[in-house]
Design a protein around this motif. Structure first.
Motif: not given
Ligand code: ZN
Length: 482
Positions: A285-286, A288, A427-430, A455, A457-458, A469
């Protein structure tokens, strides 16, 4: 009430411990993607421990206000708010004057690394009479050493009266204080030298100004002497307490009879039980992580928690230990909703300018405050101003979490601008840096959260981000994004 102008001057002393100013300041412009190896979190989480209340009867009815400014200069000023508007005006003027006086001496604005830090401790004589002891640290670019100073104020919260020492003690009290405190201190190692003893006598001369810094407890009065008042430059701050009964013949009318005991603190609440939002499998998943610094705040954090609950998301709160003491119930609510409670240290001092003992106090007392409030220790820490060096990493005992998206919410104090700055950089991982002490940031979050969700994001906590991660909890490891 006596004019606050008498309090503009702190008792100032140079701090020679902070010898050469060494600051490693990390300013983040871009996200640094880190490759991380996995490890388990086992052993860190200890759910279900009984959490005693730390909001003592001393602090009943007292709030803490915090002014933080970042980047241009490093300012963190904490001051009290009470139930009395006239007292609050004095306290507010004192804090804002401290900030403006400091700023006037910042010559390289806006590119200096000057720092102002003010914190306070509360003492209580009775339900109505409280004392505040302020400690201030400043350093400017043009100074080799910082300055520590102190000031105290004592108020009657019912009448608004501010008490000077001559309102508490009367008669020949100055001679008595001068002699007794001299005898108490003269044999300490720092005053044995002839010249130092003479300076001690000078600093304790029977003048009300020399005894202006005092705080009252239920049964004692404590006099505080800043690092320069008693002469020798390397003499640390001195404190001398007397039982009020030992000064009986000098006590002014309102202090002659002992006040009724303060009410006992309420029974500690049951252990906090977190109920995190179910995010399902986060792999692929994306993600934040929204993070909120400098709280908790009694209004704004609660509004944010309403939003998080309504939107069914969790965030991470980097709390200040100094404020946890006042708003433990807000921290418990955040934790019970499944949010992560992390450390932003105690007084928001730049850790890179501190002595080892001061640095460890700033780090460890917040760990203790969080553990007392929710029953578990924090797993990550964010150093104030994002400033760290090898000593900070070594003493942290946990990873340092910085950020990759900084909308400068404290500067703009505008929900539209903050919303736009976050949405255009995320962005992903922000890891997004916000401050829940500001209502405008909380308003921005109420728009950011649903729009990030739409958008794709989870929204996750830092712990979830680290675990998903492949991060680990190596002490001193630094994360910016994942
Ligand atoms: Zn901060």
């Amino acid at each position: 009430m006596i004019g606050y102008g008498r309090y503009r001057g702190y008792q100032v002393g140079r701090d020679y411990k902070k010898a050469h100013r060494k600051k490693t300041v990390i300013i983040l412009a871009i996200a640094a993607a880190l490759v991380l190896c996995g490890a388990s979190l086992a052993g860190w989480l200890m759910h279900g421990r009984k959490a005693p209340s730390i909001h003592s009867e001393t602090l009943a009815g007292i709030d803490i206000e915090t002014i933080v400014e970042l980047n241009d200069t490093q300012i963190a000023v904490h001051y009290p708010r009470t139930k009395n508007d006239a007292v609050n005006q004095v306290l507010h003027d004192f804090a804002t004057t401290t900030v403006s006086d400091f700023k006037r001496d910042v010559v390289n604005y806006p590119h200096s690394r000057d720092e102002l830090n003010m914190s306070f401790k509360t003492y209580r004589y009775s339900e109505d009479i409280v004392s505040f002891a302020f400690t201030k640290y400043t350093i400017h670019d043009w100074q080799a050493n910082g300055e520590d100073s102190l000031a105290t104020m004592t108020f009657n919260l019912k009448t608004g009266q501010q008490y000077q020492i001559g309102d508490v003690l009367v008669g020949q009290y100055l001679d008595a204080l001068s002699g007794r405190i001299f005898n108490h201190l003269k044999n300490k190692a720092e005053f044995r030298d002839e010249a130092q003893r003479a300076a001690l006598r000078d600093g304790l001369a029977p003048d009300a100004n020399n005894f202006r810094n005092f705080v009252l407890d239920a049964n004692k009065i404590t006099f505080l002497f800043g690092p320069y008042q008693l002469g020798a430059r390397d003499v640390p701050e001195q404190k001398v307490s007397f039982k009020l009964s030992d000064l009986k013949s000098y006590l002014a009318e309102p202090f002659r009879t002992a006040p009724p005991p303060l009410p006992q603190p309420a029974a500690p609440p049951a252990a906090a039980q977190p109920k995190p939002v179910d995010t399902g499998d986060l792999n692929g998943k994306k993600l934040v992580a929204l993070t909120f610094d400098d709280g908790p705040h009694p209004t704004n954090t609660n509004v944010l928690l309403d939003t998080l609950r309504r939107e069914k998301v969790n965030a991470t709160f980097f709390v200040l230990g100094s404020r946890v003491e006042y708003y433990g119930d807000v921290v418990r609510r955040a934790y019970e909703q499944g949010n992560q409670i992390a450390s932003h240290t105690t007084n928001h001092k730049s850790l890179t300018g501190l002595s080892p003992a001061e640095r460890q106090f700033e780090i460890n007392s917040t760990i203790t405050a969080i553990e007392k409030t929710i029953g578990v220790r924090p797993t990550v820490m964010r150093p104030p101003y994002g400033a760290f060096d090898d000593a900070v990493r070594a003493d942290a005992g946990m990873p340092l979490v910085l950020w990759s998206v900084d909308p400068e919410d404290w500067r703009y104090l505008n929900a539209d601008t903050v919303y736009g700055n976050v949405m255009s950089h995320v962005a992903d991982g922000s890891i997004v840096l916000l401050h829940d002490i500001h209502a405008t940031s909380v308003q921005a979050a109420a728009r950011i959260i649903p729009d990030l969700k739409s958008q794709g994001y989870t929204l996750v906590t830092i712990d979830q981000l680290i675990k998903t991660r492949g991060g680990d909890y190596t002490p001193g490891r630094v994360y910016y994004s994942m």
